[in-house]
Scaffold this active site. Structure first.
Site, PDB file in Angstrom:
ATOM      1  CG  ASN A   1      -1.717   1.272   1.372  1.00  0.00           C
ATOM      2  OD1 ASN A   1      -1.787   2.068   0.427  1.00  0.00           O
ATOM      3  ND2 ASN A   1      -2.323   1.473   2.532  1.00  0.00           N
ATOM      4  CD1 TRP A   2       3.849   1.156  -2.580  1.00  0.00           C
ATOM      5  CD2 TRP A   2       3.729   2.032  -4.649  1.00  0.00           C
ATOM      6  NE1 TRP A   2       4.695   0.429  -3.396  1.00  0.00           N
ATOM      7  CE2 TRP A   2       4.636   0.948  -4.663  1.00  0.00           C
ATOM      8  CE3 TRP A   2       3.484   2.732  -5.830  1.00  0.00           C
ATOM      9  CZ2 TRP A   2       5.307   0.556  -5.824  1.00  0.00           C
ATOM     10  CZ3 TRP A   2       4.148   2.343  -6.973  1.00  0.00           C
ATOM     11  CH2 TRP A   2       5.049   1.266  -6.977  1.00  0.00           C
ATOM     12  CE  LYS A   3      -0.056   3.420   4.719  1.00  0.00           C
ATOM     13  NZ  LYS A   3       0.145   3.520   6.164  1.00  0.00           N
TER      14      LYS A   3
ATOM     15  N   GLY B   1       3.102  -1.009   4.235  1.00  0.00           N
ATOM     16  CA  GLY B   1       3.167   0.410   3.901  1.00  0.00           C
ATOM     17  C   GLY B   1       4.591   0.812   3.578  1.00  0.00           C
ATOM     18  N   GLY B   2       5.270   1.430   4.542  1.00  0.00           N
ATOM     19  CA  GLY B   2       6.597   2.009   4.337  1.00  0.00           C
ATOM     20  C   GLY B   2       7.584   1.099   3.619  1.00  0.00           C
TER      21      GLY B   2
ATOM     22  N   GLY C   1       2.927   2.559  10.769  1.00  0.00           N
ATOM     23  CA  GLY C   1       3.898   3.640  10.649  1.00  0.00           C
ATOM     24  C   GLY C   1       4.622   3.939  11.945  1.00  0.00           C
TER      25      GLY C   1
ATOM     26  CD  GLU D   1      -2.571   5.715   6.771  1.00  0.00           C
ATOM     27  OE1 GLU D   1      -2.596   5.748   5.530  1.00  0.00           O
ATOM     28  OE2 GLU D   1      -1.610   5.234   7.426  1.00  0.00           O
TER      29      GLU D   1
ATOM     30  CD  GLU E   1      -3.179  -2.160   7.394  1.00  0.00           C
ATOM     31  OE1 GLU E   1      -2.089  -2.416   6.855  1.00  0.00           O
ATOM     32  OE2 GLU E   1      -3.803  -1.106   7.181  1.00  0.00           O
TER      33      GLU E   1
ATOM     34  CG  HIS F   1      -5.669   2.192   5.280  1.00  0.00           C
ATOM     35  ND1 HIS F   1      -5.216   3.122   6.197  1.00  0.00           N
ATOM     36  CD2 HIS F   1      -4.665   1.302   5.113  1.00  0.00           C
ATOM     37  CE1 HIS F   1      -3.970   2.793   6.550  1.00  0.00           C
ATOM     38  NE2 HIS F   1      -3.618   1.698   5.902  1.00  0.00           N
TER      39      HIS F   1
ATOM     40  CB  SER G   1       5.703  -1.405  11.770  1.00  0.00           C
ATOM     41  OG  SER G   1       5.284  -0.063  12.001  1.00  0.00           O
TER      42      SER G   1
HETATM   43  P1  13P Z   1       3.337   0.636   7.604  1.00  0.00           P
HETATM   44  O1  13P Z   1       3.823  -0.685   7.023  1.00  0.00           O
HETATM   45  O2  13P Z   1       4.082   1.808   7.061  1.00  0.00           O
HETATM   46  O3  13P Z   1       3.227   0.578   9.076  1.00  0.00           O
HETATM   47  O4  13P Z   1       1.821   0.824   7.044  1.00  0.00           O
HETATM   48  C1  13P Z   1       0.913  -0.186   7.224  1.00  0.00           C
HETATM   49  C2  13P Z   1      -0.317   0.155   6.479  1.00  0.00           C
HETATM   50  O5  13P Z   1      -1.054   1.047   6.865  1.00  0.00           O
HETATM   51  C3  13P Z   1      -0.603  -0.602   5.247  1.00  0.00           C
HETATM   52  O6  13P Z   1      -1.893  -0.365   4.806  1.00  0.00           O
END
Ligand code: 13P
Length: 259
Positions: free
Chosen positions: A12-14, A242-243, A181, A105, A175, A103, A221
């Site tokens: 998930n590149w956000k 994510g990251g 994050g 966020e 999640e 999600h 993470s």
């Molecule tokens: P991180 O891997 O950066 O913690 O993000 C997780 C995430 O929100 C994937 O959707």
């Protein structure tokens, strides 16, 4: 762990990676995966920003790399006066296979309620794509022993009343909000306990066949250092990353974790 269900590793590149960066990333990932390969029974998907979807699609075809195309959200309506939104049909026509719904966020920043998330899952399924339904508890909910009830509630709100076959082909991403994050990952024990509770909830809602088939990812993470142990946890069938998915080397290592 995946077993017959297989493992799905998703990036998930956000709000990262424009179209040019996307093309470069896919070339790097393809070079890495050509050397090491995607292990049997594993599937990879990437969820870039909307504007990078055509570039992702083109690069995946050009590089012949086994990556499914994903999106990060969609609107629940078929079309209409929704400035700035993108419909499920538009995504399906671009060859999108998986769409994230709910999600944390977007729940927090865009006011997506359980009802909105359910409508998005409706739209995704109407267009024969697979939802990646995100669920998870806050740190406070975990401290107060309310984590499992919260997550079961979110799963039921989105999936209750659906055909068993639809639920079986869905993906659920657990999640925990405190892990996203944060550089802090759930332990394999905690992730396994929650993913097993999610599978149990799916069984209650849609029967044992759907429970056995639904894929449940862990997200929060995830890194190459933590992935193998998490994949060994009960009911964990992959990751929503994510990251670490923004770095082709790290993402490729997570795709191969434990193999
Ligand atoms: P991180 O891997 O950066 O913690 O993000 C997780 C995430 O929100 C994937 O959707």
């Amino acid at each position: 762990m995946g077993g017959e269900r297989g493992v799905l590793v998703s990036g998930n590149w956000k709000m990262h990676q424009d179209h040019a960066e996307t093309a470069k990333f896919v070339q790097e990932l393809a070079a890495l995966l050509r050397v090491s390969g995607v292990p049997a029974g594993r599937e990879v998907s990437i969820h870039p920003p909307f504007t990078s979807l055509p570039a992702l699609q083109a690069a995946v075809e050009a590089e012949r790399v086994p990556v499914a195309i994903g999106a990060q959200t969609c609107h629940f309506a078929e079309a209409g006066a929704y400035t700035g939104e993108v419909s499920a049909q538009m995504l399906a026509r671009l060859g999108v296979a998986y769409v994230i719904a709910g999600h944390s966020e977007r729940r927090a920043q865009c006011g997506e309620t359980d009802e909105v998330v359910r409508s998005k899952v409706d739209a995704i399924c109407r267009h024969e794509m697979r939802p990646v339904l995100c669920v998870g508890e806050t740190a406070g909910e975990r401290r107060h022993g309310a984590a499992v009830a919260k997550v079961r509630w979110q799963v039921a709100a989105a999936l209750a009343g659906r055909a068993a076959g639809t639920v079986a082909s869905a993906v659920i991403a657990y999640e925990p909000l405190w892990a996203i994050g944060a550089g802090q990952t759930a332990t394999p024990g905690d992730a396994g306990e929650m993913c097993s509770a999610i599978r149990d909830e799916v069984g209650r809602l849609a029967g044992p066949g759907a429970a056995a088939a639904v894929r449940i990812q862990y997200g929060g993470s995830v890194t190459p250092a933590t992935a193998a142990a998490l994949l060994g946890a009960d009911s964990v069938d992959g990751f929503l990353v994510g990251g670490a998915s923004l770095d082709a080397g790290q993402f490729a290592a997570i795709v191969r974790a434990g193999a």
